[in-house]
Design a protein around this motif. Structure first.
Motif, PDB file in Angstrom:
ATOM      1  N   GLU A 270       0.825  -1.195   0.000  1.00 19.28           N
ATOM      2  CA  GLU A 270       0.000   0.000   0.000  1.00 19.28           C
ATOM      3  C   GLU A 270       0.869   1.259   0.000  1.00 19.28           C
ATOM      4  O   GLU A 270       1.971   1.257   0.557  1.00 19.28           O
TER       5      GLU A 270
ATOM      6  N   CYS B 198      -2.471   0.274  -4.143  1.00 21.03           N
ATOM      7  CA  CYS B 198      -1.852  -1.005  -3.810  1.00 21.03           C
ATOM      8  C   CYS B 198      -1.130  -1.526  -5.051  1.00 21.03           C
ATOM      9  O   CYS B 198      -1.757  -1.675  -6.109  1.00 21.03           O
TER      10      CYS B 198
ATOM     11  N   TRP C 186      -9.987  -4.072  -0.339  1.00 21.76           N
ATOM     12  CA  TRP C 186      -9.509  -3.131   0.674  1.00 21.76           C
ATOM     13  C   TRP C 186     -10.220  -3.428   1.993  1.00 21.76           C
ATOM     14  O   TRP C 186     -11.440  -3.626   2.028  1.00 21.76           O
TER      15      TRP C 186
ATOM     16  N   ARG D  25      -9.984  -2.203   6.342  1.00 21.31           N
ATOM     17  CA  ARG D  25      -9.376  -1.269   7.275  1.00 21.31           C
ATOM     18  C   ARG D  25      -9.597  -1.722   8.708  1.00 21.31           C
ATOM     19  O   ARG D  25     -10.457  -2.552   8.988  1.00 21.31           O
TER      20      ARG D  25
ATOM     21  N   ARG E  28     -14.296  -4.513  -2.898  1.00 23.71           N
ATOM     22  CA  ARG E  28     -13.417  -5.287  -3.755  1.00 23.71           C
ATOM     23  C   ARG E  28     -13.733  -5.013  -5.216  1.00 23.71           C
ATOM     24  O   ARG E  28     -14.846  -4.551  -5.530  1.00 23.71           O
TER      25      ARG E  28
ATOM     26  N   MET F  27     -13.330   2.449  -6.214  1.00 27.13           N
ATOM     27  CA  MET F  27     -12.138   1.632  -6.431  1.00 27.13           C
ATOM     28  C   MET F  27     -11.900   1.485  -7.927  1.00 27.13           C
ATOM     29  O   MET F  27     -12.861   1.446  -8.714  1.00 27.13           O
TER      30      MET F  27
ATOM     31  N   LEU G  17      -7.935   2.963  -4.060  1.00 23.56           N
ATOM     32  CA  LEU G  17      -9.089   3.256  -3.219  1.00 23.56           C
ATOM     33  C   LEU G  17      -9.202   4.758  -3.074  1.00 23.56           C
ATOM     34  O   LEU G  17      -8.208   5.435  -2.807  1.00 23.56           O
TER      35      LEU G  17
ATOM     36  N   TYR H  40      -5.087   0.772   6.813  1.00 20.62           N
ATOM     37  CA  TYR H  40      -5.748   0.294   5.606  1.00 20.62           C
ATOM     38  C   TYR H  40      -4.888  -0.806   4.982  1.00 20.62           C
ATOM     39  O   TYR H  40      -3.691  -0.622   4.738  1.00 20.62           O
TER      40      TYR H  40
ATOM     41  N   CYS I 284      -4.566  -3.673   1.787  1.00 21.34           N
ATOM     42  CA  CYS I 284      -5.055  -4.234   0.524  1.00 21.34           C
ATOM     43  C   CYS I 284      -4.786  -5.739   0.575  1.00 21.34           C
ATOM     44  O   CYS I 284      -3.889  -6.202   1.290  1.00 21.34           O
TER      45      CYS I 284
END
Lengths: 110, 126
Positions: free
Chosen positions: B6, B22, B38, B40, B52, B71, B82, B95, B97
């Motif tokens: 990321e 990413c 993604w 978090r 996604r 995204m 993102l 965050y 990925c």
């Protein structure tokens, strides 16, 4: 509030066995395979189990998963201090069309 | 072994847009076998799925974030991105990925994240 429900914490002595539950509904666990992730604090989550009961690469057979109806369970046998971590269940929710996680369970090896 | 990394600003002001990228170390981003995800995690809290996408551009977003999330992929750069608009302090988190596998067999879905990036901390503050 997580879609999947896990107990906040579990504990057991070294060498013992522990089970971590994950409860959902017909739109997620009831119609999808479950995965389990291990996260040692401060590190990246790691896939432990996928498709309910398949161990990921290099995961020892002390870790096993199962599913029944709308609930799933991760069982860890022969507990080691290195198993202390947060454990998350995850799956796909077909009603939400989204991935979902449990709230996580902190495992303490006493 | 594929690696994900990321990148993006570690500090974003309230009401602005959080943008993360990413980078994937191999060509699997172009494969329809995987979905690019993604996730978090606010400090001390649980994992939260953000969304996604596939290399084709098809996306799914967390309903609670859908109005603010976009995204996208750039397969030529082996990257996916993102964007989270109108951020507040509640968006402060690590965050991650991840590369996920998704499918359906015998009327059941399977979806799991097998490869994760190391995570990047994003703080929303003025």
């Amino acid at each position: 509030q997580s879609v999947l429900t896990q107990p906040p914490s579990v504990s057991a002595a070294p060498g013992q066995k522990v089970a971590i539950s994950c409860s959902g509904s017909t739109s997620n666990i009831g119609s999808s395979y479950v995965a389990w992730y291990q996260q040692v604090p401060g590190t990246v989550p790691k896939l432990l189990v996928y498709d309910n009961d398949k161990r990921a690469s290099e995961i020892p057979d002390r870790f096993s998963g199962s599913k029944s109806g709308t609930s799933a369970t991760l069982e860890i046998t022969g507990l080691q201090t290195g198993d202390e971590a947060d454990y998350y269940c995850g799956t796909w929710d077909s009603r939400l069309s989204a991935g979902v996680f449990g709230g996580g369970t902190k495992l303490t090896v006493l | 072994q594929v690696q994900l990394q990321e990148s993006g600003p570690g500090l974003v002001k309230p009401s602005q847009t959080l943008s993360l990228t990413c980078t994937v170390s191999d060509d699997s981003i172009s494969s329809g076998l995987y979905s690019w995800t993604w996730i978090r995690q606010p400090a001390g809290k649980a994992l939260e799925w953000i969304g996604r996408l596939y290399a084709s551009g098809n996306t799914n977003y967390n309903p609670s974030l859908e109005s603010r999330v976009t995204m996208s992929t750039d397969t030529s750069k082996k990257q996916f991105s993102l964007k989270l608009r109108s951020v507040t302090a509640a968006d402060t988190a690590v965050y991650f990925c991840a590369r996920a596998i998704y499918g359906r067999v015998n009327y059941s879905y399977y979806y799991y994240m097998g490869v994760w990036g190391k995570g990047t901390t994003v703080t929303v503050s003025s």
